[in-house]
Design a protein around this motif. Structure first.
Motif, PDB file in Angstrom:
ATOM      1  N   THR A  32      83.335  16.632 105.655  1.00  0.00           N
ATOM      2  CA  THR A  32      83.939  15.952 104.506  1.00  0.00           C
ATOM      3  C   THR A  32      84.815  14.804 104.975  1.00  0.00           C
ATOM      4  N   SER A 117      71.249  18.122  91.891  1.00  0.00           N
ATOM      5  CA  SER A 117      71.817  18.532  93.171  1.00  0.00           C
ATOM      6  C   SER A 117      71.838  17.362  94.163  1.00  0.00           C
ATOM      7  N   CYS A 118      72.909  17.279  94.946  1.00  0.00           N
ATOM      8  CA  CYS A 118      73.046  16.210  95.941  1.00  0.00           C
ATOM      9  C   CYS A 118      72.242  16.497  97.207  1.00  0.00           C
ATOM     10  N   MET A 119      72.034  17.772  97.519  1.00  0.00           N
ATOM     11  CA  MET A 119      71.511  18.125  98.836  1.00  0.00           C
ATOM     12  C   MET A 119      70.271  19.004  98.767  1.00  0.00           C
ATOM     13  N   GLU A 121      67.852  21.205 101.654  1.00  0.00           N
ATOM     14  CA  GLU A 121      67.660  21.651 103.026  1.00  0.00           C
ATOM     15  C   GLU A 121      66.241  22.169 103.172  1.00  0.00           C
ATOM     16  N   MET A 140      68.057  18.104 106.525  1.00  0.00           N
ATOM     17  CA  MET A 140      68.966  18.081 105.390  1.00  0.00           C
ATOM     18  C   MET A 140      68.887  16.689 104.768  1.00  0.00           C
ATOM     19  N   VAL A 142      70.503  14.316 101.683  1.00  0.00           N
ATOM     20  CA  VAL A 142      71.587  14.163 100.721  1.00  0.00           C
ATOM     21  C   VAL A 142      71.321  12.857 100.003  1.00  0.00           C
ATOM     22  N   LEU A 166      78.237  23.910 105.557  1.00  0.00           N
ATOM     23  CA  LEU A 166      79.081  22.903 104.941  1.00  0.00           C
ATOM     24  C   LEU A 166      80.114  23.538 104.024  1.00  0.00           C
ATOM     25  N   ASP A 171      78.789  17.920 100.510  1.00  0.00           N
ATOM     26  CA  ASP A 171      77.618  17.168 100.061  1.00  0.00           C
ATOM     27  C   ASP A 171      78.021  16.042  99.111  1.00  0.00           C
ATOM     28  N   HIS A 172      79.008  16.286  98.275  1.00  0.00           N
ATOM     29  CA  HIS A 172      79.491  15.246  97.360  1.00  0.00           C
ATOM     30  C   HIS A 172      80.198  14.127  98.122  1.00  0.00           C
ATOM     31  N   MET A 174      79.438  13.192 101.163  1.00  0.00           N
ATOM     32  CA  MET A 174      78.366  12.398 101.768  1.00  0.00           C
ATOM     33  C   MET A 174      77.692  11.522 100.713  1.00  0.00           C
TER      34      MET A 174
END
Length: 190
Positions: A32, A117-119, A121, A140, A142, A166, A171-172, A174
């Motif tokens: 982060t 969703s941001c991410m 995997e 991953m 993002v 994480l 993720d937010h 990034m």
């Protein structure tokens, strides 16, 4: 310490810090922190490509990744066109023209693009054809909220040997970095 490293990014406490064992809010996690610092660099430094590469270097280290790249997800979701990359060891860093095919994980990609969703995997099997292109065990992705007109949505591509754990909100953070990159990219090209 460089002046650029002293830039602070104003963010809600929920993204900048994580609770310690006693439930008190303390220092943020490395991922982060790297993403928020990187977003501040991209926003404030005149040379945004240099700032973006520095942000990728910080994320590379924080995630323990083999390779980290900023690219654009094609509108159909079938490929990602990289623009900047940072790699460990003897890997090439800097500008990238590599196009990653997402056909091997098209179902996961389509489902992800349909969500907010941001991410995403993805586990990469060594027997999968995409393994030779990506040479990682864990991918991953993002995405930010910014779409570059005619090119696609800004995304981060992280190649790792093992999945990263994480903290909530990483993720937010990034995604914020990606949004700043997309904003600056569009401003320079306009």
């Amino acid at each position: 310490m460089l002046r650029s490293e002293q830039i602070r990014w104003s963010m809600p406490d929920s993204l900048c810090s994580v609770p310690d064992e006693g439930g008190k809010w303390g220092a943020s996690d490395p991922v982060t922190e790297a993403a928020i610092t990187g977003a501040a660099l991209v926003r404030h430094l005149e040379d945004f490509r240099f700032a973006s590469l520095r942000a990728l270097r910080q994320l590379h280290r924080a995630l323990g990744a083999d390779r980290v790249a900023i690219g654009l997800i094609a509108a159909d979701g079938h490929s990602i066109h990289e623009e900047l990359a940072w790699a460990g060891g003897f890997g090439r860093c800097g500008e990238s023209e590599r196009v990653i095919s997402c056909e091997a994980f098209a179902a996961e990609m389509s489902a992800w693009l349909a969500t907010r969703s941001c991410m995403l995997e993805v586990e990469i099997d060594a027997l999968a054809p995409v393994w030779h292109e990506l040479s990682c065990d864990h991918l991953m992705l993002v995405r930010g909220g910014r779409v570059v007109e005619g090119r696609g949505q800004v995304a981060l591509v992280v190649q790792m040997r093992n999945p990263a754990r994480l903290a909530d909100g990483a993720d937010h953070a990034m995604a914020l970095l990606l949004d700043e990159y997309g904003r600056r990219r569009q401003a320079v090209r306009a």
